[in-house]
Design an enzyme around this catalytic site. Structure first.
Site, PDB file in Angstrom:
ATOM      1  CE  LYS A  15      -3.792 102.665  68.411  1.00 35.03           C
ATOM      2  NZ  LYS A  15      -2.893 103.813  68.503  1.00 35.03           N
ATOM      3  CG  ASP A 143      -1.091  98.762  68.793  1.00 34.73           C
ATOM      4  OD1 ASP A 143      -0.697  97.899  67.997  1.00 34.73           O
ATOM      5  OD2 ASP A 143      -1.149  99.978  68.541  1.00 34.73           O
TER       6      ASP A 143
END
Ligand code: C5P
Length: 300
Positions: A15, A143
């Site tokens: 990401k 995350d």
């Protein structure tokens, strides 16, 4: 994965953070965030193989830990426990082919862990309700829950509470990976120190009756609150985001706590031209992935 199969191969996508605001330090030492996560088409590959003996990890990158400190191990231990099995995980080994640079703010370790949670829940046939699954992911790392979703998503609280957003229009991404890594823990500690220094300065101005009289320091519009504190220790970061903008990026920023910086481009050609102009750095040209693409491509 079907029962009885000997191998299972999955992709774990990286990401970038399109923006990242650090709102406050929390009593638990973590930080309250507001960030926009975005999947990119750069992935590690995890291959699970039936084996005898206890759980084992091997990795193409010798710098990657293969013991209990690897988040994939933590993920395996949690799924094993959720399956109510005794002792430590066993009967499977995992090979990680690393393509996502480590300590770069690209979430490689967290994405590997999310992929392992999903794959091993299937492998060991554990039925876990979605809410509980997200809780397990968040216990592995702040995350990790994002990587269960992918695409464009808003991350709140520690980054572990997610609001899926409409996917952004596809963009081409030029990643520059400096030769050093940044520890996320260190970056947040630097942010804390910066806040303390600012508070001290304000207090002093108040005491001296100078409040509001010092020249207004204009803050450059930076999308990532960690960029200033990381760039203060690694000045090359600011140079790299500037160079990406000069080469035509519509947006350029540090990703997460770094050390990678990225620039967004409208076309592959524009991204490749910028990458060629930035020769001398370690560069990856890739593109953004929608949530749907992420789901489809994860099981290769
Ligand atoms: O959750 P994870 O292990 O990925 O986080 C690594 C470190 O980053 C934490 O130990 C913490 O110091 C810092 N962190 C934070 N606030 C967040 C996420 C991470 O302070 N929201």
């Amino acid at each position: 994965m079907t029962a009885g199969r000997k191998h299972l191969r999955v992709s774990a996508f990286a990401k970038i953070n399109l923006d990242l605001r650090v709102l406050a330090r929390r009593p638990d030492g973590y930080h309250e965030l507001r960030t926009t996560f975005q999947s990119i088409a750069l992935a590690d590959t995890l291959t699970f193989t039936r084996s005898t003996g206890s759980f084992r990890i091997s990795c193409s990158d010798p710098a990657c830990p293969t013991d209990e400190s690897n988040l994939v191990w933590r993920a395996a231990a949690l799924i094993w426990r959720a399956a109510k099995r005794r002792g430590g995980p066993k009967g499977v080994s995992v090979r990680i082919d690393k393509r996502v640079p480590m300590q770069a703010g690209l979430g490689g370790g967290s994405s590997d862990a999310a992929a392992a949670l999903r794959a091993l829940a299937k492998w060991w046939r554990v039925n876990i309700a979605p809410e509980e699954f997200r809780r397990l992911a968040s216990a592995v790392g702040a995350d990790v829950p994002y990587f269960l979703e992918g695409g464009t998503a808003l991350g709140l609280n520690r980054g572990d509470v997610l609001v899926p957003l409409d996917d952004i229009a596809r963009a081409w991404v030029v990643l520059i990976v400096p030769g050093f890594g940044v520890s996320t823990k260190d970056a947040f500690a630097w942010w804390d120190r910066g806040q303390l220094e600012q508070e001290g300065q304000k207090r002093q101005e108040r005491q001296e009756g100078q409040e509001g009289k010092s020249p207004i320091r204009r803050r450059r519009r930076i999308a990532n609150d960690l960029e200033a504190v990381v760039a203060a220790r690694h000045p090359i970061i600011r140079r790299l985001t500037r160079e990406l903008k000069r080469e035509g990026a519509s947006h350029a920023s540090l990703s997460g706590s770094g050390s990678a910086v990225f620039g967004l481009f409208a076309s592959r050609l524009a991204a490749e031209r910028a990458a060629a102009a930035l020769a001398g750095y370690k560069i990856v040209v890739t593109r953004t992935l929608s949530r749907r693409e992420c789901g489809k491509l994860a099981a290769t």
